[in-house]
Design a protein around this motif. Structure first.
Motif, short mmCIF file in Angstrom:
data_model
loop_
_atom_site.label_atom_id
_atom_site.label_comp_id
_atom_site.label_asym_id
_atom_site.label_seq_id
_atom_site.Cartn_x
_atom_site.Cartn_y
_atom_site.Cartn_z
N SER A 111 -70.98 -42.74 -12.73
CA SER A 111 -71.25 -44.09 -12.25
C SER A 111 -72.03 -44.84 -13.33
O SER A 111 -73.12 -44.41 -13.72
CB SER A 111 -72.04 -44.02 -10.95
OG SER A 111 -72.49 -45.31 -10.58
N HIS A 165 -76.20 -50.72 1.86
CA HIS A 165 -74.94 -50.27 2.48
C HIS A 165 -75.08 -48.81 2.88
O HIS A 165 -76.06 -48.15 2.51
CB HIS A 165 -73.76 -50.45 1.51
CG HIS A 165 -73.85 -49.56 0.30
ND1 HIS A 165 -74.69 -49.82 -0.76
CD2 HIS A 165 -73.21 -48.41 -0.01
CE1 HIS A 165 -74.57 -48.87 -1.67
NE2 HIS A 165 -73.68 -47.98 -1.24
N ARG A 194 -75.53 -36.27 -1.45
CA ARG A 194 -75.12 -36.85 -2.74
C ARG A 194 -76.17 -36.52 -3.80
O ARG A 194 -77.33 -36.86 -3.66
CB ARG A 194 -74.95 -38.36 -2.55
CG ARG A 194 -74.61 -39.12 -3.80
CD ARG A 194 -73.90 -40.43 -3.48
NE ARG A 194 -72.48 -40.20 -3.24
CZ ARG A 194 -71.56 -41.17 -3.18
NH1 ARG A 194 -71.92 -42.43 -3.33
NH2 ARG A 194 -70.29 -40.87 -2.98
N HIS A 198 -77.43 -36.97 -7.72
CA HIS A 198 -77.32 -37.78 -8.92
C HIS A 198 -77.95 -37.02 -10.08
O HIS A 198 -79.11 -36.61 -9.97
CB HIS A 198 -78.08 -39.10 -8.76
CG HIS A 198 -77.33 -40.18 -8.07
ND1 HIS A 198 -77.66 -41.51 -8.18
CD2 HIS A 198 -76.24 -40.15 -7.27
CE1 HIS A 198 -76.82 -42.25 -7.47
NE2 HIS A 198 -75.95 -41.45 -6.90
N ARG A 222 -76.71 -47.87 -17.43
CA ARG A 222 -77.23 -46.66 -16.78
C ARG A 222 -76.06 -45.78 -16.36
O ARG A 222 -75.16 -46.22 -15.65
CB ARG A 222 -78.05 -47.04 -15.55
CG ARG A 222 -78.70 -45.84 -14.86
CD ARG A 222 -78.49 -45.85 -13.36
NE ARG A 222 -77.09 -45.79 -13.01
CZ ARG A 222 -76.63 -45.72 -11.77
NH1 ARG A 222 -77.47 -45.74 -10.76
NH2 ARG A 222 -75.34 -45.66 -11.52
C1 LMR Z 1 -74.38 -45.37 -4.24
O1 LMR Z 1 -73.94 -44.45 -3.53
O2 LMR Z 1 -74.31 -46.53 -3.87
C2 LMR Z 1 -75.05 -45.02 -5.54
O3 LMR Z 1 -74.79 -43.70 -5.79
C3 LMR Z 1 -74.54 -45.88 -6.62
C4 LMR Z 1 -75.11 -45.57 -7.96
O4 LMR Z 1 -74.33 -45.38 -8.90
O5 LMR Z 1 -76.33 -45.56 -8.12
#
Ligand code: LMR
Ligand code: MN
Length: 426
Positions: free
Chosen positions: A337, A348, A357, A359, A403
């Motif tokens: 991303s 959202h 999730r 990261h 980023r």
């Molecule tokens: C998201 O789920 O909205 C985030 O993971 C988006 C992001 O790339 O930070």
């Protein structure tokens, strides 16, 4: 189907053939039944037409054969169209079976002529109009749904189902948020009645959030949660398993994914290189979640399956995620991303509570922020954090440079092996 059929054969021979075909239908002798009834059909008999359609239908079901099913659907629809004189009872029964089969087959537009007949015969019944609207929406034809909805609301200005769908179309098709809110609010007023459905609460709340009407959004989210449509006012995914532990941020040690996290962190520089080297493959984010800025993504796995060729471009990334079976999550993705400076992703929620999730932060994380639920955090280069994206979340890039993060969705640890195998993909 006791009442009379139009066009019964006068000739005793054909009459007997038709009785025989019906007997074959009862006994499951479908091929000969179809053949025999087809011959009688040529004589203009509606009953023969029905027997042919029914044979094809049952044969398709037994053989799980979509080609036969399509033939059966065509036969039902032709029968309905050609026989204006069918009794109400027969029309409804046959139409219902035809629509059921059309929905099963997924060819939603084919339901239109059937609903048109029902609407013409029963002009006072708003349900048929609303169901036609739903068929158009299932076929991704909001434009056609829009036309039906306008007619319906002219005749039934207070029908909650029509109001709710019209609000939905205004929002998702035309991005007319203020108008959409008016219709959805009217649909859900008081006890919400017939439109008391999670998705309508979801869309009303989302439209209010997009308009910056945060207090009203909060009220809708609280009401939705109280009615059991949301897991909580903050956790508003619509595809849920009820008993799963709910928390917006997950300490890594609270998950069974410590090894995966350490492997990703140990190889972050190679993963960064793989992401940057595939830059031409990134695609702009399409869901309209960013309020301003630039945001693109590169899918590697979607719904648990590799996008063909992607692992050749990102071999280190893939070799690591492939060691953790939970990362082949059919309700999630593995993707890079890339977010440009100046981007704001509005509040959202994701679609399901069945995934967590991860990261892995790869570049330019200074002055970038992510809020999940009530807690805002920052990325740290080379480090992983884990959150549950079914909670409301929001992202800001107030820094400089692009980023990059690697996103790895994993199954929620509370899901059983069977659930991981059988839950429908999202
Ligand atoms: C998201 O789920 O909205 C985030 O993971 C988006 C992001 O790339 O930070
Ligand atoms: Mn998100």
């Amino acid at each position: 189907l006791e009442d009379d059929w139009p066009g019964e054969p006068n000739d005793p021979y054909w009459s007997q053939q038709l009785d025989l075909a019906e007997e074959e239908l009862r006994q499951g002798a479908w091929p000969s039944c179809e053949q025999r009834a087809s011959a009688v059909e040529l004589k203009g008999s509606a009953r023969a037409q029905y027997v042919v359609a029914k044979c094809l239908d049952l044969m398709a079901e037994a053989k799980r054969d979509n080609r036969l099913l399509s033939k059966a659907i065509t036969a039902y629809v032709e029968l309905l169209k050609m026989n204006e004189r069918l009794s109400d009872r027969k029309l409804v029964d046959i139409a219902q079976r035809a629509i059921d089969r059309i929905q099963f087959r997924g060819t939603y537009l084919n339901a239109e002529p059937v609903y048109r007949l029902l609407i013409r015969r029963f002009p006072d019944n708003v349900h048929y109009r609303n169901n036609l609207t739903v068929s158009f929406l299932m076929a991704n034809r909001a434009d056609l749904a829009d036309t039906v909805l306008k007619e319906t609301l002219k005749l039934w200005p207070n029908d909650r189902i029509a109001l709710a769908h019209y609000g939905f179309v205004l929002k998702n098709q035309y991005n007319k948020l203020e108008e959409s809110v008016i219709y959805l609010q009217k649909a859900l007023e008081g006890d919400a009645g017939a439109a008391n459905e999670p998705r309508f609460f979801y869309h009303l709340g989302d439209a209010l959030l997009q308009l910056g009407r945060l207090k009203e959004a909060q009220e809708i989210h609280e009401k939705g949660a109280k009615l059991g449509h949301f897991l909580s006012p903050e956790q508003r995914s619509l595809y849920n398993v009820a008993r799963l532990k709910s928390r917006p941020w997950w300490p890594i040690e609270a998950t069974p994914y410590v090894k995966l996290v350490r492997d990703l962190e140990n190889s972050w520089k190679e993963i960064l290189k793989e992401g940057l080297a595939a830059k031409e493959l990134f695609e702009k984010e399409k869901e309209g979640l960013k309020e301003r800025g630039e945001w693109s993504q590169l899918d590697v796995f979607v719904r648990g399956k590799e996008i063909p060729g992607r692992c050749e471009r990102a071999p280190v990334t893939c070799s690591i995620v492939r060691q953790e079976a939970s990362a082949r999550c059919r309700r999630g993705q593995i993707k890079f991303s890339l977010m440009e400076a100046g981007t704001h992703v509005r509040p959202h929620v994701g679609p399901t509570n069945c995934r967590l999730r991860m990261h892995l932060a790869l570049s330019n994380t200074k002055d970038t922020y992510i809020r999940v639920g009530k807690v805002t955090r920052q990325w740290e280069l080379g480090k992983v954090f884990i959150f549950d994206d079914s909670f409301e979340h929001e992202v800001w890039h107030n820094g400089t440079g692009s980023r990059l993060v690697l996103i790895v969705d994993v199954w929620h640890p509370d899901l059983s092996a069977t659930e991981r195998k059988t839950l429908p993909a999202i």
